[in-house]
Motif scaffolding. Structure first.
Motif, PDB file in Angstrom:
ATOM      1  N   PHE A 162       0.856  -1.189   0.000  1.00 26.35           N
ATOM      2  CA  PHE A 162       0.000   0.000   0.000  1.00 26.35           C
ATOM      3  C   PHE A 162       0.890   1.236   0.000  1.00 26.35           C
ATOM      4  N   GLY A 163       0.758   2.027  -1.066  1.00 23.70           N
ATOM      5  CA  GLY A 163       1.527   3.272  -1.185  1.00 23.70           C
ATOM      6  C   GLY A 163       0.590   4.420  -1.489  1.00 23.70           C
ATOM      7  N   PRO A 164       1.148   5.606  -1.734  1.00 26.75           N
ATOM      8  CA  PRO A 164       0.295   6.785  -1.968  1.00 26.75           C
ATOM      9  C   PRO A 164      -0.669   6.595  -3.142  1.00 26.75           C
ATOM     10  N   GLU A 165      -0.233   5.827  -4.156  1.00 30.89           N
ATOM     11  CA  GLU A 165      -1.099   5.640  -5.331  1.00 30.89           C
ATOM     12  C   GLU A 165      -2.381   4.886  -4.975  1.00 30.89           C
ATOM     13  N   ASN A 166      -2.345   4.131  -3.885  1.00 33.05           N
ATOM     14  CA  ASN A 166      -3.540   3.378  -3.479  1.00 33.05           C
ATOM     15  C   ASN A 166      -4.636   4.272  -2.890  1.00 33.05           C
ATOM     16  N   PHE A 167      -4.290   5.522  -2.631  1.00 35.16           N
ATOM     17  CA  PHE A 167      -5.316   6.447  -2.153  1.00 35.16           C
ATOM     18  C   PHE A 167      -6.103   7.046  -3.320  1.00 35.16           C
ATOM     19  N   LYS A 168      -5.594   6.850  -4.541  1.00 31.88           N
ATOM     20  CA  LYS A 168      -6.233   7.503  -5.691  1.00 31.88           C
ATOM     21  C   LYS A 168      -7.571   6.863  -6.050  1.00 31.88           C
ATOM     22  N   ASN A 169      -8.423   7.685  -6.645  1.00 32.56           N
ATOM     23  CA  ASN A 169      -9.756   7.285  -7.146  1.00 32.56           C
ATOM     24  C   ASN A 169     -10.818   7.103  -6.057  1.00 32.56           C
ATOM     25  N   HIS A 170     -10.461   7.338  -4.823  1.00 35.94           N
ATOM     26  CA  HIS A 170     -11.442   7.280  -3.736  1.00 35.94           C
ATOM     27  C   HIS A 170     -11.235   8.482  -2.820  1.00 35.94           C
ATOM     28  N   TRP A 171     -12.275   8.784  -2.093  1.00 33.71           N
ATOM     29  CA  TRP A 171     -12.122   9.708  -0.975  1.00 33.71           C
ATOM     30  C   TRP A 171     -11.882   8.824   0.252  1.00 33.71           C
ATOM     31  N   SER A 172     -10.928   9.215   1.087  1.00 26.48           N
ATOM     32  CA  SER A 172     -10.616   8.391   2.263  1.00 26.48           C
ATOM     33  C   SER A 172     -10.654   9.218   3.538  1.00 26.48           C
ATOM     34  N   LEU A 173     -11.365   8.696   4.516  1.00 26.42           N
ATOM     35  CA  LEU A 173     -11.317   9.268   5.859  1.00 26.42           C
ATOM     36  C   LEU A 173     -10.273   8.446   6.606  1.00 26.42           C
ATOM     37  N   VAL A 174      -9.295   9.130   7.169  1.00 26.54           N
ATOM     38  CA  VAL A 174      -8.134   8.428   7.723  1.00 26.54           C
ATOM     39  C   VAL A 174      -7.932   8.774   9.195  1.00 26.54           C
ATOM     40  N   PHE A 175      -7.743   7.714   9.988  1.00 33.91           N
ATOM     41  CA  PHE A 175      -7.481   7.908  11.419  1.00 33.91           C
ATOM     42  C   PHE A 175      -6.180   7.195  11.779  1.00 33.91           C
ATOM     43  N   PHE A 176      -5.362   7.848  12.581  1.00 31.10           N
ATOM     44  CA  PHE A 176      -4.117   7.230  13.046  1.00 31.10           C
ATOM     45  C   PHE A 176      -4.306   6.747  14.485  1.00 31.10           C
ATOM     46  N   GLY A 177      -4.048   5.460  14.738  1.00 27.77           N
ATOM     47  CA  GLY A 177      -4.239   4.933  16.088  1.00 27.77           C
ATOM     48  C   GLY A 177      -3.489   3.632  16.268  1.00 27.77           C
ATOM     49  N   TYR A 178      -3.899   2.842  17.254  1.00 31.96           N
ATOM     50  CA  TYR A 178      -3.265   1.535  17.475  1.00 31.96           C
ATOM     51  C   TYR A 178      -4.266   0.605  18.140  1.00 31.96           C
ATOM     52  N   THR A 179      -4.095  -0.682  17.892  1.00 29.60           N
ATOM     53  CA  THR A 179      -5.141  -1.630  18.297  1.00 29.60           C
ATOM     54  C   THR A 179      -5.238  -1.838  19.814  1.00 29.60           C
ATOM     55  N   HIS A 180      -4.163  -1.545  20.541  1.00 34.17           N
ATOM     56  CA  HIS A 180      -4.232  -1.733  21.996  1.00 34.17           C
ATOM     57  C   HIS A 180      -4.682  -0.461  22.720  1.00 34.17           C
ATOM     58  N   CYS A 181      -5.178   0.475  21.976  1.00 35.93           N
ATOM     59  CA  CYS A 181      -5.634   1.768  22.498  1.00 35.93           C
ATOM     60  C   CYS A 181      -6.946   1.567  23.267  1.00 35.93           C
ATOM     61  N   PRO A 182      -6.982   1.970  24.539  1.00 31.75           N
ATOM     62  CA  PRO A 182      -8.157   1.639  25.349  1.00 31.75           C
ATOM     63  C   PRO A 182      -9.417   2.455  25.083  1.00 31.75           C
ATOM     64  N   ASP A 183      -9.265   3.686  24.662  1.00 34.26           N
ATOM     65  CA  ASP A 183     -10.437   4.570  24.663  1.00 34.26           C
ATOM     66  C   ASP A 183     -10.635   5.337  23.348  1.00 34.26           C
ATOM     67  N   VAL A 184      -9.652   6.113  22.965  1.00 36.95           N
ATOM     68  CA  VAL A 184      -9.831   7.035  21.839  1.00 36.95           C
ATOM     69  C   VAL A 184     -10.045   6.296  20.506  1.00 36.95           C
ATOM     70  N   CYS A 185      -9.246   5.249  20.264  1.00 39.68           N
ATOM     71  CA  CYS A 185      -9.343   4.552  18.958  1.00 39.68           C
ATOM     72  C   CYS A 185     -10.657   3.796  18.785  1.00 39.68           C
ATOM     73  N   PRO A 186     -11.055   2.968  19.779  1.00 35.45           N
ATOM     74  CA  PRO A 186     -12.355   2.311  19.581  1.00 35.45           C
ATOM     75  C   PRO A 186     -13.499   3.320  19.475  1.00 35.45           C
ATOM     76  N   THR A 187     -13.372   4.431  20.196  1.00 33.82           N
ATOM     77  CA  THR A 187     -14.410   5.467  20.091  1.00 33.82           C
ATOM     78  C   THR A 187     -14.420   6.036  18.670  1.00 33.82           C
ATOM     79  N   SER A 188     -13.236   6.260  18.115  1.00 32.47           N
ATOM     80  CA  SER A 188     -13.156   6.820  16.762  1.00 32.47           C
ATOM     81  C   SER A 188     -13.653   5.827  15.716  1.00 32.47           C
ATOM     82  N   MET A 189     -13.389   4.527  15.931  1.00 29.34           N
ATOM     83  CA  MET A 189     -13.920   3.535  14.989  1.00 29.34           C
ATOM     84  C   MET A 189     -15.449   3.512  15.069  1.00 29.34           C
ATOM     85  N   GLY A 190     -15.975   3.772  16.259  1.00 29.25           N
ATOM     86  CA  GLY A 190     -17.425   3.913  16.417  1.00 29.25           C
ATOM     87  C   GLY A 190     -17.932   5.112  15.626  1.00 29.25           C
TER      88      GLY A 190
END
Lengths: 212, 150
Positions: free
Chosen positions: A60-88
């Motif tokens: 996956f490189g920058p070219e894979n972002f082309k042709n779509h609109w993407s909403l992007v969040f930076f996080g980590y799977t062991h994140c207790p609060d903010v990330c699962p809330t953001s996935m919600g």
């Protein structure tokens, strides 16, 4: 006679200048300024080069972002609060967009890990599958993550933890918008209210439709 | 039950030994109540979760929460999420104060009990024991349900 020699070149020069000025107005209208909160138009920023993997292990490189609109969040799977809330929040945004068929069809939801040590493609696949199997997970080496985040103004910092496996990571909580040209085009700041994100995002899409 | 007794004994030793008169609870100091308590069901690959609730203090003096522990997690901490310049920072809180005749809300995106190092699978419907240790009153243990966030 002496005076007449100057007249013709002067007329030509003036005509050329007038032509350039008029042409710039007629053929290149100044882009309308958008007042949509978080929309960078017309100053979208190109992504840097990077080589990461998606949740299926595909490159996956920058070219894979082309042709779509993407909403992007930076996080980590062991994140207790903010990330699962953001996935919600992503889930709710997706549900609300469902009635806007055209917009919903080419909008993707992307989670980029800032925890290269623990988050592998397989981990991300299982994590995001819990929220929505259509969400895309991206992971890569520390070097790649650092390069991408630096360009986007996203920050993250691993905090010293109890042990090798127990630690947290501070990270940017904003949702970024990447346009189909693969450019960083907007930002949804915290706190995230799905209704507000949808309203502003639809306004951005409408703006682009009318002006580009 | 044994654990509760140990906590009570330890708690009693803890605050009767140094004896600051103002900190000795009166006979009427009520136990703390918790409302709408839940633990976030974490995706299977995540060993971390968070507990949320509203703590109610019906007493006439502030109550200080020193910490929370659970047999189902290796580590628990009182945490706060603070957003500064768009960055979510996790702040460890040594103590939380539940004001006299007041409530303190622990909720997503703010104060919460961070639960790390899950020891067993915890799906929605399971319950987790949380033991709250206070400065002024004996420890209390609650069974809190695991729920899937909406």
């Amino acid at each position: 006679m002496q005076e007449k020699k100057w007249i013709l070149p002067l007329i030509i020069v003036l005509a050329v200048i007038t032509g350039i000025v008029a042409g710039s107005f007629v053929f290149k209208p100044k882009p309308k300024k958008s007042d949509i909160p978080g929309f960078f138009w017309p100053q979208a920023k190109a992504l840097p080069g990077f080589a990461m993997q998606d949740h299926n292990g595909a490159a996956f490189g920058p070219e894979n972002f082309k042709n779509h609109w993407s909403l992007v969040f930076f996080g980590y799977t062991h994140c207790p609060d903010v990330c699962p809330t953001s996935m919600g929040v992503f889930k709710q945004v997706k549900a609300r967009l469902a009635e806007h068929g055209e917009v919903a069809a080419n909008t993707r939801y992307v989670f980029i890990s800032v925890d290269p040590e623990r988050d592998t493609p397989a981990t991300l696949k299982a994590y995001l599958g819990y929220f929505d199997p259509e969400f895309i997970g991206i992971s890569g080496s520390e070097h790649e993550v650092a390069g991408l985040t630096r360009t986007l103004g996203v920050v993250y910092k691993r905090l010293p933890g109890e042990s090798k496996d127990i630690y947290t990571v501070d990270h940017s909580a904003s949702i970024l918008l990447i346009n189909p040209q693969g450019e960083f085009a907007g930002l949804f700041s915290t706190p995230h209210h799905p209704a507000e994100i949808v309203k502003n995002y639809l306004a951005m899409r409408q703006f682009v439709k009318e002006n580009i | 039950m044994n654990k509760l007794i140990i906590f009570l004994v330890l708690g009693a030793c803890g605050y009767f030994a140094p004896l600051a008169a103002a900190e000795v609870p009166t006979q009427n100091t009520p136990a703390l109540k918790i409302h709408q308590a839940w633990i976030r069901e974490a995706p299977p690959v995540s060993s971390t979760s968070a507990g949320y609730m509203e703590l109610e203090n019906e007493g006439d003096t502030d109550v200080v929460l020193n910490g929370v522990s659970s047999p189902d997690f290796n580590m628990t901490m009182l945490h706060d999420v603070v957003i500064e310049d768009g960055v979510a920072r996790m702040l460890h809180r040594e103590q939380l104060v539940i004001p006299a005749r007041g409530r303190l809300a622990l909720q997503p995106g703010g104060l919460h009990i961070m639960l790390m190092g899950r020891k067993r699978p915890l799906e929605a419907g399971a319950t987790v024991e949380l033991t709250f240790e206070f400065k002024q009153i004996p420890a209390q243990t609650f069974s809190v349900p695991v729920k899937r966030a909406e």
